[in-house]
Scaffold this motif. Sequence first.
Motif, short mmCIF file in Angstrom:
data_model
loop_
_atom_site.label_atom_id
_atom_site.label_comp_id
_atom_site.label_asym_id
_atom_site.label_seq_id
_atom_site.Cartn_x
_atom_site.Cartn_y
_atom_site.Cartn_z
N SER A 80 -11.39 30.92 -14.52
CA SER A 80 -11.96 30.44 -15.78
C SER A 80 -11.02 29.45 -16.46
N ALA A 82 -10.02 29.74 -19.40
CA ALA A 82 -9.06 30.57 -20.13
C ALA A 82 -7.91 31.02 -19.24
N ASP A 166 -9.26 36.56 -17.34
CA ASP A 166 -8.66 35.45 -18.09
C ASP A 166 -7.16 35.60 -18.30
#
Length: 249
Positions: A80, A82, A166
Motif C-alpha cells: 500500500s 501507506a 501498512d
Amino acid sequence: MADVDEVEVVVAHSQRATLRVGDMFLKIDSDQRNLDVEVEAMGLVPVPTPEILWRKPRVLAIAAVRGTALGRLGEPSTASPAAWAAAGAAIRRLHEAPLPPWPGRRRRDEIAAELDGECEWLVTSGSLPADLVKRNREIAGAALRPWTPVFTHGDLQITHVFVEGDKLTGIIDWSEASQGDAMFDLASLTLGHEERLADVIAGYGTDADVDVIRAWWSLRSLLFSRWLIQHGFDPNSPGCEFDVLRSRM
C-alpha cells in the motif's frame, strides 16, 4: 525425515551466500568484516531489524522478519502507499541517527573514477549502446555533489524492507551500512519503482532531492551492471537496471 526443514538458497555467488532453513537465515560471507559491520549496525539503528540467533566465523544466523518484502525489482509492488510511506519514515529515523563510527566505503572522486570505468566497459563489451551510457553518465553527475554524511543502509533495495499491512516490520542486510549520502538510500529503495517515490517522500520528508535521487538511479545502474552480469544476474530483465537506464532517455 518429514520434520526436517528444507534448505532454500536465497542468493549465492562467489563472495557470499544466504540460506533459509525454516524461520532462520544463514548468511555466509568470505569477508568477516561484512558480518561484523552487519551485527554492529543492527545494534545501533533506531529501526526494526532481524533478531540475531548466533554467529560464528564467517557465518551469521538471524531470525526471519515478519511480513513480506515491500516488492521485487521488475515486478509491480502490491504494498500500500501507506506501507511505502512507513518505509520512508523509517529511513528518515535512520538518517537522523548518530553516525556509525566507521566512515563511508568510497569517496566521491573514487565513485566518479569507478563510474567512468564501468561506463567504458558497458560500451566496449557491447552490453549497452554508447549514446545510452553517455546520457545516463551525464544524469549521474548530479549525484556526485558534496553531501553531508548520514547513517545509511547502503544497500536498501526493495527486497530488504519488510512490511505487514501498512506497517514496517524490519529492514535486513546491513553489511553495507556506513556514513553516506541520504539520497542514495532513497534511490536504492525506489529503483525501478519511480511511481512509488512520492509515497516514500511523504513518509521521509519534503527535503528529499528528487533530481539527485534520479541521478542515483542512473549512477547505481551504471555502476553495478557489470557485477550483476559477472555473478549470474541479468540487469536486462524487465524492470531492472537496463530498463531504468533506458527510461532516462
